[in-house]
Structure formats: structure tokens, C-alpha cells
Scaffold this motif. Structure first.
Motif, PDB file in Angstrom:
ATOM      1  N   SER A 195      44.497  39.898  42.900  1.00  0.00           N
ATOM      2  CA  SER A 195      43.803  38.669  43.236  1.00  0.00           C
ATOM      3  C   SER A 195      43.582  37.821  41.985  1.00  0.00           C
ATOM      4  O   SER A 195      43.799  36.602  41.999  1.00  0.00           O
ATOM      5  CB  SER A 195      42.469  38.979  43.909  1.00  0.00           C
ATOM      6  OG  SER A 195      41.742  37.819  44.144  1.00  0.00           O
ATOM      7  N   LYS A 196      43.182  38.454  40.891  1.00  0.00           N
ATOM      8  CA  LYS A 196      42.974  37.716  39.633  1.00  0.00           C
ATOM      9  C   LYS A 196      44.291  37.149  39.123  1.00  0.00           C
ATOM     10  O   LYS A 196      44.329  36.034  38.587  1.00  0.00           O
ATOM     11  CB  LYS A 196      42.358  38.644  38.580  1.00  0.00           C
ATOM     12  CG  LYS A 196      40.902  38.951  38.831  1.00  0.00           C
ATOM     13  CD  LYS A 196      40.369  39.887  37.758  1.00  0.00           C
ATOM     14  CE  LYS A 196      38.931  40.270  38.062  1.00  0.00           C
ATOM     15  NZ  LYS A 196      38.400  41.225  37.092  1.00  0.00           N
ATOM     16  N   LEU A 197      45.351  37.912  39.278  1.00  0.00           N
ATOM     17  CA  LEU A 197      46.662  37.452  38.837  1.00  0.00           C
ATOM     18  C   LEU A 197      47.092  36.237  39.638  1.00  0.00           C
ATOM     19  O   LEU A 197      47.613  35.275  39.075  1.00  0.00           O
ATOM     20  CB  LEU A 197      47.696  38.575  38.966  1.00  0.00           C
ATOM     21  CG  LEU A 197      49.103  38.267  38.484  1.00  0.00           C
ATOM     22  CD1 LEU A 197      49.083  37.927  37.001  1.00  0.00           C
ATOM     23  CD2 LEU A 197      50.026  39.436  38.739  1.00  0.00           C
ATOM     24  N   ASP A 213      45.120  34.127  41.054  1.00  0.00           N
ATOM     25  CA  ASP A 213      44.237  33.021  40.699  1.00  0.00           C
ATOM     26  C   ASP A 213      44.663  32.356  39.406  1.00  0.00           C
ATOM     27  O   ASP A 213      44.394  31.171  39.195  1.00  0.00           O
ATOM     28  CB  ASP A 213      42.784  33.514  40.560  1.00  0.00           C
ATOM     29  CG  ASP A 213      42.171  33.860  41.905  1.00  0.00           C
ATOM     30  OD1 ASP A 213      42.730  33.458  42.948  1.00  0.00           O
ATOM     31  OD2 ASP A 213      41.133  34.573  41.904  1.00  0.00           O
ATOM     32  N   THR A 214      45.315  33.084  38.508  1.00  0.00           N
ATOM     33  CA  THR A 214      45.731  32.500  37.225  1.00  0.00           C
ATOM     34  C   THR A 214      47.045  31.760  37.331  1.00  0.00           C
ATOM     35  O   THR A 214      47.392  31.038  36.418  1.00  0.00           O
ATOM     36  CB  THR A 214      45.857  33.583  36.142  1.00  0.00           C
ATOM     37  OG1 THR A 214      46.817  34.556  36.549  1.00  0.00           O
ATOM     38  CG2 THR A 214      44.507  34.247  35.874  1.00  0.00           C
ATOM     39  N   ASP A 215      47.776  31.959  38.409  1.00  0.00           N
ATOM     40  CA  ASP A 215      49.076  31.275  38.566  1.00  0.00           C
ATOM     41  C   ASP A 215      48.923  29.827  38.901  1.00  0.00           C
ATOM     42  O   ASP A 215      48.108  29.234  39.361  1.00  0.00           O
ATOM     43  CB  ASP A 215      49.920  31.954  39.640  1.00  0.00           C
ATOM     44  CG  ASP A 215      50.476  33.287  39.152  1.00  0.00           C
ATOM     45  OD1 ASP A 215      50.474  33.533  37.947  1.00  0.00           O
ATOM     46  OD2 ASP A 215      50.883  34.095  40.021  1.00  0.00           O
TER      47      ASP A 215
END
Length: 77
Positions: free
Chosen positions: A71-73, A75-77
Motif C-alpha cells: 500500500s505504501k509503495l 502511494d509513492t507511485d
């Protein structure tokens, strides 16, 4: 030597160990007697169930952590 036999041997040795105080000797004697009553088959079954439960809990925690990282990955895209 199985885990059951190892525990039996340890409890017996500790219950007879002269350097343990009376309370410790009594504790180990009770543990020894309880383990004898339980029996090797029942002990092995309980330990196996406990290990399975621990692994399932670890897998669940890792799955949650993995999903959080994904999920964090995203969000950073």
C-alpha cells in the motif's frame, strides 16, 4: 530423544537436585507427574497444535505487514 522424554528427564533431575530448595523440587515433581499423566501422545499433539497456531499467527502478521508495504509503495507511485 523426543521433546517429551527430554522434559520428563529434566523435571525428574530437577526434582531430585540437592541444590534446589524444597519449593523448587516440589514444583518440578508436580510438573513431572503432570507430564506423566498427560502422556507422550497427548503432549505431542498439544505441542504440534501450538506450533501450528504460532505459525499461523506469524503468517497473518507478515501478510498484514506485506499488504501495508504494498500500500505504501502504491502511494509513492
Amino acid at each position: 530423544m523426543s521433546e517429551y522424554q527430554h522434559l520428563l528427564e529434566t523435571y525428574k533431575m530437577e526434582s531430585e537436585h540437592p541444590y534446589n530448595d524444597g519449593w523448587s523440587q516440589l514444583h518440578y515433581k508436580e510438573q513431572y507427574e503432570n507430564l506423566l499423566k498427560l502422556g507422550e501422545k497427548e503432549f505431542t499433539t498439544k505441542m504440534t497444535k501450538r506450533k501450528i497456531e504460532e505459525l499461523e499467527n506469524k503468517m497473518s502478521a507478515l501478510t498484514i505487514e506485506l499488504n501495508d508495504l504494498k500500500s505504501k509503495l502504491l502511494d509513492t507511485d
